[in-house]
Design a protein around this motif. Structure first.
Motif, PDB file in Angstrom:
ATOM      1  N   UNK A   8      51.638  24.083  65.493  1.00  0.00           N
ATOM      2  CA  UNK A   8      50.405  24.913  64.620  1.00  0.00           C
ATOM      3  C   UNK A   8      51.477  24.681  63.224  1.00  0.00           C
ATOM      4  N   UNK A   9      50.247  25.096  62.432  1.00  0.00           N
ATOM      5  CA  UNK A   9      51.066  25.092  61.195  1.00  0.00           C
ATOM      6  C   UNK A   9      50.330  26.904  60.789  1.00  0.00           C
ATOM      7  N   UNK A  10      50.634  27.073  59.085  1.00  0.00           N
ATOM      8  CA  UNK A  10      49.958  27.981  58.398  1.00  0.00           C
ATOM      9  C   UNK A  10      50.666  27.256  56.525  1.00  0.00           C
ATOM     10  N   UNK A  11      50.285  28.485  55.761  1.00  0.00           N
ATOM     11  CA  UNK A  11      50.835  27.594  54.862  1.00  0.00           C
ATOM     12  C   UNK A  11      51.479  27.714  54.068  1.00  0.00           C
ATOM     13  N   UNK A  12      52.431  28.738  55.147  1.00  0.00           N
ATOM     14  CA  UNK A  12      54.397  28.222  54.997  1.00  0.00           C
ATOM     15  C   UNK A  12      55.148  27.590  56.358  1.00  0.00           C
ATOM     16  N   UNK A  13      54.454  27.123  57.213  1.00  0.00           N
ATOM     17  CA  UNK A  13      55.285  26.268  57.807  1.00  0.00           C
ATOM     18  C   UNK A  13      54.167  25.981  58.563  1.00  0.00           C
ATOM     19  N   UNK A  14      55.987  25.518  59.609  1.00  0.00           N
ATOM     20  CA  UNK A  14      55.377  24.401  60.774  1.00  0.00           C
ATOM     21  C   UNK A  14      55.410  24.740  62.079  1.00  0.00           C
ATOM     22  N   UNK A  93      54.810  38.393  56.739  1.00  0.00           N
ATOM     23  CA  UNK A  93      53.157  38.369  57.101  1.00  0.00           C
ATOM     24  C   UNK A  93      53.657  36.640  57.473  1.00  0.00           C
ATOM     25  N   UNK A  94      53.161  35.583  57.110  1.00  0.00           N
ATOM     26  CA  UNK A  94      53.562  34.810  57.006  1.00  0.00           C
ATOM     27  C   UNK A  94      54.332  33.722  58.484  1.00  0.00           C
ATOM     28  N   UNK A  95      55.791  34.444  58.310  1.00  0.00           N
ATOM     29  CA  UNK A  95      56.473  33.921  59.374  1.00  0.00           C
ATOM     30  C   UNK A  95      55.544  34.463  61.017  1.00  0.00           C
ATOM     31  N   UNK A  96      55.557  35.672  60.768  1.00  0.00           N
ATOM     32  CA  UNK A  96      54.871  36.312  61.944  1.00  0.00           C
ATOM     33  C   UNK A  96      53.415  35.804  62.617  1.00  0.00           C
TER      34      UNK A  96
END
Length: 118
Positions: A8-14, A93-96
């Motif tokens: 999984x990934x988002x703008x803050x991490x993977x 929120x991004x880490x969550x």
């Protein structure tokens, strides 16, 4: 990127599983946020999810503050007792999202390739 299988990934991490000799090593999950990497078992990742929820509950008192999404005053504990992170509400929120998305994808794949298989 043959040595990893992204989860999984988002703008803050993977998050991803490492591969060794073409075998996916699913016993631990590599989670990268900002410049920090964690190598968690699934149980530790569940514990981290609890730490995130706890930090969110402790710091929701700043809802009326105009700086609540950018202030680095929130302490986020980790399953590693020696490591805590200072994060903004936006980062929290991004880490969550990263942790919950990772757990969801792992559980979904496990279900689809396990008991959900016809």
């Amino acid at each position: 990127m043959d040595e990893m299988k992204q989860i999984y990934y988002n703008n803050s991490g993977t998050s991803f599983f490492w591969k060794k000799e073409n075998e996916v090593l699913t016993h631990c999950i590599q989670l990268i946020f900002r410049e920090t990497g964690f190598y968690f078992t699934r149980q530790e990742l569940q514990l981290f999810r609890g730490c995130i929820d706890e930090s969110y509950q402790l710091n929701k008192c700043c809802d009326g503050c105009p700086l609540k999404n950018n202030c680095y005053k929130f302490l986020l504990k980790t399953p590693c007792s020696q490591i805590d992170l200072a994060v903004s509400m936006r980062e929290l929120k991004a880490i969550k999202d990263l942790v919950e998305g990772t757990l969801f994808k792992i559980n979904l794949e496990e279900y689809c390739n396990g008991i959900g298989r016809n």
